[in-house]
Design an enzyme around this catalytic site. Structure first.
Site, PDB file in Angstrom:
ATOM      1  N   HIS A  23       0.818  -1.214   0.000  1.00  0.00           N
ATOM      2  CA  HIS A  23       0.000   0.000   0.000  1.00  0.00           C
ATOM      3  C   HIS A  23       0.856   1.271   0.000  1.00  0.00           C
ATOM      4  CE1 HIS A  23      -0.307  -0.266   4.727  1.00  0.00           C
ATOM      5  NE2 HIS A  23       0.932  -0.185   4.284  1.00  0.00           N
ATOM      6  N   ASN A  24       0.348   2.261  -0.710  1.00  0.00           N
ATOM      7  CA  ASN A  24       0.965   3.586  -0.803  1.00  0.00           C
ATOM      8  C   ASN A  24       2.316   3.598  -1.502  1.00  0.00           C
ATOM      9  OD1 ASN A  24      -0.863   3.945   1.918  1.00  0.00           O
ATOM     10  ND2 ASN A  24      -0.730   5.849   0.728  1.00  0.00           N
TER      11      ASN A  24
END
Length: 353
Positions: A246-247
């Site tokens: 994620h991210n």
């Protein structure tokens, strides 16, 4: 499908220069340099196969422009090009099966929400696909059998989503993105906090954004951001069985090879290459044109362009040196034991010549 073509026409097809062989010779198929038979064409795309040019049974070969004629078997027709590997794609298209024709329409078994924005005459939706409310499909998109597009997903023009792939809610794909079977875009990021001795899930409410001309292999997973977005830049090519946390942010035209794992919130520059089974820790910064060899372990930010290898990843020559050291341990142990015996003998008052 059976085809044949003269050597001269084949040379024109690939845009090369014929430097040996009769222009009127007939080529009727293609094969690898090791398995080719008379009448077939092959190519030299890797220098390690150069000796095979002396023994290949092929009638013709696509070769680099600077190949020395003496490196090839006598009688082998040579078509010289700047990039034989890429040019061989034209050969494959000529001799291979015809491309699957785009057929617009929606299969009766597909489930398409009533408010999906699309032109049914300009998209193809296969059997048992499920397309949720709020989805936008660009023209010329192909959605194969069993695909799931979650609420609010947006696909640009010309995307191809292969069978049983999943794009979860609110993710955005640009134009001409290819997603292969079994991949999941937008699954929850791996986020937990330990509270009172138990792992408590942290909400993952961001999205995945994939820019134009990205191709993603089978069974690859790209996690949605905790908030904001996980970004895959224009032109990236991602192999099968890759995990992107994620991210993360990937710059333009990165190459990520099978079984690589990139932990959350790591940022890659443009033209980064990662070989198979590279592992990248989280919250790192990787600069433009950095290349990691297979099985490298990236534990800190690396900003300077160049090749790296080893665990932890080091500049190529240093990394190779470190990787070679374990193989020397048995010899070093033998030398140490021999020195210990000599020392013990000296301490015991006996000197051995």
């Amino acid at each position: 499908m059976s085809h044949s073509i003269t050597l001269q026409k084949l040379t024109e097809l690939v845009g090369g220069t014929l430097s040996a062989g009769s222009p009127e010779s007939i080529i009727s198929g293609l094969n690898s340099i090791l398995e080719a038979n008379p009448g077939e064409v092959t190519f030299l795309g890797n220098a390690r196969y150069l000796p095979a040019l002396k023994t290949t049974r092929a009638s013709a070969a696509l070769v680099p422009e600077d190949l020395v004629a003496e490196d090839a078997r006598e009688g082998l027709a040579l078509i010289r090009l700047k990039n034989p590997t890429f040019a061989f794609s034209h050969v494959i298209r000529f001799f291979g099966p015809p491309a699957i024709e785009f057929v617009p329409g929606v299969h009766p078994s597909a489930t398409v929400a009533s408010d999906v924005v699309y032109d049914p005459q300009k998209v193809s939706i296969g059997p048992n696909a499920v397309i949720e409310t709020g989805v936008h499909l660009g023209d010329d998109c192909t959605i194969h059998a069993g695909v799931y597009l979650g609420r609010g997903v947006k696909l640009g023009a010309g995307c191809v989503v292969h069978a049983n792939a999943v794009i979860k809610e609110y993710c955005i794909l640009g134009q001409r993105v290819i997603l292969h079977s079994g991949s999941v875009i937008g699954s929850d990021g791996f986020g937990y906090e330990q509270v009172q001795g138990r792992h408590q899930k942290i909400d993952q409410v961001g999205i995945v954004q994939i820019d134009d001309d990205v191709e993603i292999g089978s069974c690859t997973t790209i996690d949605r951001a905790r908030f904001g977005r996980t970004l895959i830049g224009e032109g990236c090519k991602i192999d099968n069985l890759v995990q992107i946390g994620h991210n993360c942010t990937l710059g333009k035209h990165c190459i990520i090879v099978s079984q690589t794992g990139i932990s959350g919130s790591t940022r890659l520059g443009n033209y980064v290459t990662m070989g198979g089974q590279v592992g990248v820790a989280g919250h790192l910064e990787i600069g433009d044109k950095v290349m990691f060899f297979a099985k490298s372990g990236v534990t800190k930010s690396i900003l300077e362009a160049g090749a790296y290898t080893g665990y932890p990843a080091r500049p190529l020559m240093e990394g190779r040196k470190m990787l070679s050291l374990p193989a020397k341990i048995p010899d070093l142990l033998d030398r140490v034991r021999a020195l210990e015996k000599k020392l013990a003998a000296l301490e015991g008052g006996t000197v051995h010549s």
